[in-house]
Write a protein that holds these residues in place. Structure first.
Motif, mmCIF file in Angstrom:
data_model
loop_
_atom_site.group_PDB
_atom_site.id
_atom_site.type_symbol
_atom_site.label_atom_id
_atom_site.label_comp_id
_atom_site.label_asym_id
_atom_site.label_seq_id
_atom_site.Cartn_x
_atom_site.Cartn_y
_atom_site.Cartn_z
ATOM 1 N N SER A 46 0.834 -1.325 -0.050
ATOM 2 C CA SER A 46 0.118 0.072 0.036
ATOM 3 C C SER A 46 0.725 1.417 -0.102
ATOM 4 O O SER A 46 2.125 1.186 0.372
ATOM 5 C CB SER A 46 -0.908 -0.010 1.123
ATOM 6 O OG SER A 46 -0.220 0.087 2.416
ATOM 7 N N LEU A 47 0.268 2.314 -0.372
ATOM 8 C CA LEU A 47 0.911 3.988 -0.299
ATOM 9 C C LEU A 47 1.251 4.122 1.186
ATOM 10 O O LEU A 47 2.313 4.624 1.279
ATOM 11 C CB LEU A 47 0.004 4.811 -1.086
ATOM 12 C CG LEU A 47 -0.177 4.511 -2.592
ATOM 13 C CD1 LEU A 47 -1.091 5.915 -2.892
ATOM 14 C CD2 LEU A 47 1.226 4.946 -3.245
ATOM 15 N N LYS A 49 2.442 2.146 3.388
ATOM 16 C CA LYS A 49 3.683 1.313 3.787
ATOM 17 C C LYS A 49 4.957 2.222 3.206
ATOM 18 O O LYS A 49 5.890 2.288 3.852
ATOM 19 C CB LYS A 49 3.582 -0.116 3.276
ATOM 20 C CG LYS A 49 2.943 -1.038 4.527
ATOM 21 C CD LYS A 49 3.145 -2.345 3.898
ATOM 22 C CE LYS A 49 2.320 -3.247 5.032
ATOM 23 N NZ LYS A 49 1.133 -3.337 4.835
ATOM 24 N N LEU A 50 4.433 2.589 1.703
ATOM 25 C CA LEU A 50 5.581 3.067 1.278
ATOM 26 C C LEU A 50 6.102 4.507 1.848
ATOM 27 O O LEU A 50 7.352 4.732 2.148
ATOM 28 C CB LEU A 50 5.440 3.193 -0.189
ATOM 29 C CG LEU A 50 5.184 2.110 -1.035
ATOM 30 C CD1 LEU A 50 4.623 2.462 -2.485
ATOM 31 C CD2 LEU A 50 6.245 1.241 -1.161
ATOM 32 N N LEU A 51 5.082 5.270 2.116
ATOM 33 C CA LEU A 51 5.155 6.495 2.917
ATOM 34 C C LEU A 51 5.620 6.411 4.258
ATOM 35 O O LEU A 51 6.699 6.981 4.419
ATOM 36 C CB LEU A 51 3.852 7.254 3.225
ATOM 37 C CG LEU A 51 3.767 8.500 3.638
ATOM 38 C CD1 LEU A 51 4.565 9.460 2.935
ATOM 39 C CD2 LEU A 51 2.302 9.089 3.994
ATOM 40 N N GLU A 52 5.330 5.470 5.006
ATOM 41 C CA GLU A 52 6.189 5.101 6.296
ATOM 42 C C GLU A 52 7.464 4.728 6.354
ATOM 43 O O GLU A 52 8.345 5.228 7.063
ATOM 44 C CB GLU A 52 5.360 4.167 7.135
ATOM 45 C CG GLU A 52 3.931 4.591 7.828
ATOM 46 C CD GLU A 52 2.937 3.296 8.220
ATOM 47 O OE1 GLU A 52 3.635 2.269 8.157
ATOM 48 O OE2 GLU A 52 2.046 3.882 8.853
ATOM 49 N N ASP A 83 7.462 9.790 -7.103
ATOM 50 C CA ASP A 83 5.933 9.603 -6.950
ATOM 51 C C ASP A 83 5.621 8.087 -6.624
ATOM 52 O O ASP A 83 6.040 7.166 -7.256
ATOM 53 C CB ASP A 83 5.557 9.482 -8.434
ATOM 54 C CG ASP A 83 4.064 9.627 -8.649
ATOM 55 O OD1 ASP A 83 3.167 9.327 -7.631
ATOM 56 O OD2 ASP A 83 3.712 10.009 -9.696
ATOM 57 N N LEU A 84 5.019 8.089 -5.558
ATOM 58 C CA LEU A 84 4.861 6.684 -4.951
ATOM 59 C C LEU A 84 3.831 5.833 -5.653
ATOM 60 O O LEU A 84 4.044 4.513 -5.685
ATOM 61 C CB LEU A 84 4.230 6.722 -3.468
ATOM 62 C CG LEU A 84 5.177 7.509 -2.239
ATOM 63 C CD1 LEU A 84 4.341 7.521 -1.029
ATOM 64 C CD2 LEU A 84 6.511 6.472 -2.083
ATOM 65 N N ASN A 85 3.007 6.351 -6.257
ATOM 66 C CA ASN A 85 2.088 5.546 -7.382
ATOM 67 C C ASN A 85 2.901 4.906 -8.310
ATOM 68 O O ASN A 85 2.877 3.596 -8.548
ATOM 69 C CB ASN A 85 1.128 6.405 -8.171
ATOM 70 C CG ASN A 85 0.143 7.330 -7.154
ATOM 71 O OD1 ASN A 85 -0.590 6.335 -6.382
ATOM 72 N ND2 ASN A 85 0.145 8.315 -7.126
ATOM 73 N N THR A 283 -2.215 9.818 0.191
ATOM 74 C CA THR A 283 -1.895 10.283 -1.288
ATOM 75 C C THR A 283 -0.728 11.028 -1.239
ATOM 76 O O THR A 283 -0.103 11.118 -0.384
ATOM 77 C CB THR A 283 -3.017 11.239 -1.671
ATOM 78 O OG1 THR A 283 -3.065 12.280 -0.877
ATOM 79 C CG2 THR A 283 -4.637 10.690 -1.700
ATOM 80 N N MET A 284 -0.264 11.356 -2.284
ATOM 81 C CA MET A 284 0.988 12.020 -2.651
ATOM 82 C C MET A 284 0.842 13.584 -1.779
ATOM 83 O O MET A 284 2.153 13.924 -1.279
ATOM 84 C CB MET A 284 1.411 12.614 -3.732
ATOM 85 C CG MET A 284 1.923 11.099 -4.685
ATOM 86 S SD MET A 284 3.175 10.331 -3.718
ATOM 87 C CE MET A 284 4.310 11.721 -3.913
ATOM 88 N N LYS A 285 -0.125 14.022 -1.588
ATOM 89 C CA LYS A 285 -0.392 15.445 -0.476
ATOM 90 C C LYS A 285 0.056 14.864 0.709
ATOM 91 O O LYS A 285 0.790 16.053 1.329
ATOM 92 C CB LYS A 285 -1.731 15.705 -0.525
ATOM 93 C CG LYS A 285 -2.290 16.387 -2.110
ATOM 94 C CD LYS A 285 -3.364 16.963 -2.011
ATOM 95 C CE LYS A 285 -4.044 17.478 -3.387
ATOM 96 N NZ LYS A 285 -5.313 18.049 -3.053
ATOM 97 N N ASP A 286 -0.170 13.902 1.315
ATOM 98 C CA ASP A 286 0.172 13.440 2.671
ATOM 99 C C ASP A 286 1.841 13.248 2.521
ATOM 100 O O ASP A 286 2.494 13.643 3.621
ATOM 101 C CB ASP A 286 -0.260 12.108 2.926
ATOM 102 C CG ASP A 286 -1.926 12.059 3.178
ATOM 103 O OD1 ASP A 286 -2.327 13.056 3.827
ATOM 104 O OD2 ASP A 286 -2.497 11.284 2.746
ATOM 105 N N ALA A 287 2.381 12.874 1.639
ATOM 106 C CA ALA A 287 3.761 12.763 1.449
ATOM 107 C C ALA A 287 4.639 14.016 1.321
ATOM 108 O O ALA A 287 5.462 14.252 1.975
ATOM 109 C CB ALA A 287 4.172 11.842 0.143
ATOM 110 N N ILE A 288 3.843 14.830 0.798
ATOM 111 C CA ILE A 288 4.464 16.289 0.859
ATOM 112 C C ILE A 288 4.384 17.073 2.239
ATOM 113 O O ILE A 288 5.332 17.607 2.703
ATOM 114 C CB ILE A 288 3.840 17.432 -0.054
ATOM 115 C CG1 ILE A 288 3.877 16.638 -1.902
ATOM 116 C CG2 ILE A 288 4.127 18.670 -0.254
ATOM 117 C CD1 ILE A 288 5.388 16.654 -2.193
ATOM 118 N N ARG A 289 3.297 16.723 2.755
ATOM 119 C CA ARG A 289 3.083 17.375 4.224
ATOM 120 C C ARG A 289 4.020 16.586 5.080
ATOM 121 O O ARG A 289 4.659 17.156 5.902
ATOM 122 C CB ARG A 289 1.718 17.100 4.663
ATOM 123 C CG ARG A 289 0.773 18.114 4.266
ATOM 124 C CD ARG A 289 -0.660 17.987 4.960
ATOM 125 N NE ARG A 289 -1.274 16.766 4.591
ATOM 126 C CZ ARG A 289 -2.271 16.573 3.745
ATOM 127 N NH1 ARG A 289 -2.565 17.714 2.907
ATOM 128 N NH2 ARG A 289 -2.892 15.485 3.514
#
Length: 359
Positions: A46-47, A49-52, A83-85, A283-289
């Motif tokens: 999932s995105l 997991k990738l973000l964490e 880009d995590l997607n 989403t990628m907005k969470d990654a930016i934040r």
């Protein structure tokens, strides 16, 4: 209570215990089957997991390869955000292909000689029953495998000689030399000691560092699966997984998922892939934040370190000045210094005149 009644009670209790154990076994088998037979449409990773794991962090904007531009989401705070997607898509494609290769009887070689990747690559390769290289890529491991096999046979001969007691009959000096040779060979060849032929797939952490391995695989048309950061060249990679190849969490997640593909193809159960996450989707907005938040924390920590350094430097200078430069006695002596020079000069002139008169 009679003996017959006691026997009946004991038999009833025994049957109940046996029935419960049987039910527990059936439940465990059902859980295993549920874990093994997963939803084919379920996401492999999932995105969240990738973000964490910090997969979205790339290199600084001045250290990048323009060929990785299509995998970059945006620059932020001096670094590129991946880009995590596209990372998720790369992992899913690699997972499916690896599973296909291993299910057809193919072998996989894991390569990762970076300090932070060594223990992860070795552990995941052993878990999946694959080969690995973590110390140094010897030139010709793929293109000149026959020569490498001679050194592997030498290592096996040394192992067998040590185990059967042959070394006990040799002089001490010769045994020391053989141990050094064995340690040297084992350091480079331990992970491919059982490799009988060239592998069918290559998993690489940071193709910029492992460029020799990638070149040899390309010559032999071996598919290469690689974690590519923003400073890598993806042209020679068959299956690109854009992501952070420096953080241990990122390497652990991606290499673990690829190892799960090998394990699942061999009939085992994956440990990282297909696991569900709790909470909302990201989403990628969470990654930016998250990137902005971590950058603010990093800047605050840097300012605090600078403040502490300045305070220490100021205290050191104050202590130095109080000892040597700003002492009242020393200041008074410094104030009389021109007068003292004038007196010395007058005394020297008087001595010269006296000498002239004596002559």
């Amino acid at each position: 209570m009679s003996v017959e009644v006691k026997k009946e009670v004991v038999e009833a209790v025994a049957t109940d215990v046996a029935a419960k154990e049987e039910d527990a076994k059936v439940a465990a088998e059902n859980n295993v089957m549920a874990a093994a037979v997963h939803d084919p449409n379920a996401p492999i990773v999932s995105l969240k997991k990738l973000l964490e794991a910090g997969v979205h962090y790339g290199h600084q904007t001045r250290k990048w390869n323009p060929k990785m531009g299509k995998y970059i989401y945006c620059p932020r705070n001096g670094i590129y955000i991946i880009d995590l997607n596209k990372s998720k898509t790369g992992i899913e494609d690699s997972y499916a292909k690896l599973k296909e290769i291993v299910s057809e009887g193919g072998k996989v070689l894991f390569v990762g000689t970076k300090i932070q990747a060594k223990p992860i690559v070795e552990a995941e390769a052993i878990r999946s029953g694959s080969f690995y290289i973590t110390n140094r890529w010897l030139g010709g491991v793929l293109t000149n495998f026959k020569t490498i096999q001679t050194r592997i046979r030498k290592l096996k001969d040394l192992d067998s000689a040590e185990e059967d007691g042959t070394w006990d009959k040799l002089p001490k000096k010769e045994v020391i030399q053989l141990k050094k040779l064995k340690a040297k060979l084992s350091k480079n060849l331990e992970g491919i000691k059982e490799m009988r032929k060239v592998p069918n797939a290559l998993i690489v952490v940071d193709p910029t560092v492992e460029h020799n391995a990638v070149k040899e695989a390309n010559k032999l048309n071996i598919p290469v699966f690689a974690i590519c950061d923003t400073n890598c060249n993806p042209d020679n990679i068959n299956y690109v997984i854009p992501g952070n190849d420096d953080a241990t969490k990122s390497i652990q997640l991606i290499v673990g998922v690829l190892s799960d593909a090998v394990v699942e193809a061999k009939g085992g159960l994956p440990t990282i892939a297909y696991t569900k996450d709790e909470g909302d989707e990201v989403t990628m907005k969470d990654a930016i934040r998250q990137a902005d938040r971590e950058n603010a924390l990093r800047l605050a920590a840097r300012r605090e370190m600078q403040r502490e350094r300045m305070e220490k430097e100021k205290a050191r200078r104050d202590s130095y000045d109080s000892k040597f430069h700003r002492n009242d006695d020393f200041a008074s002596k410094g104030a009389d210094k021109p007068v003292a020079k004038k007196v010395v000069k007058e005394v020297k002139e008087e001595v010269k005149t006296e000498n002239k008169e004596t002559k």
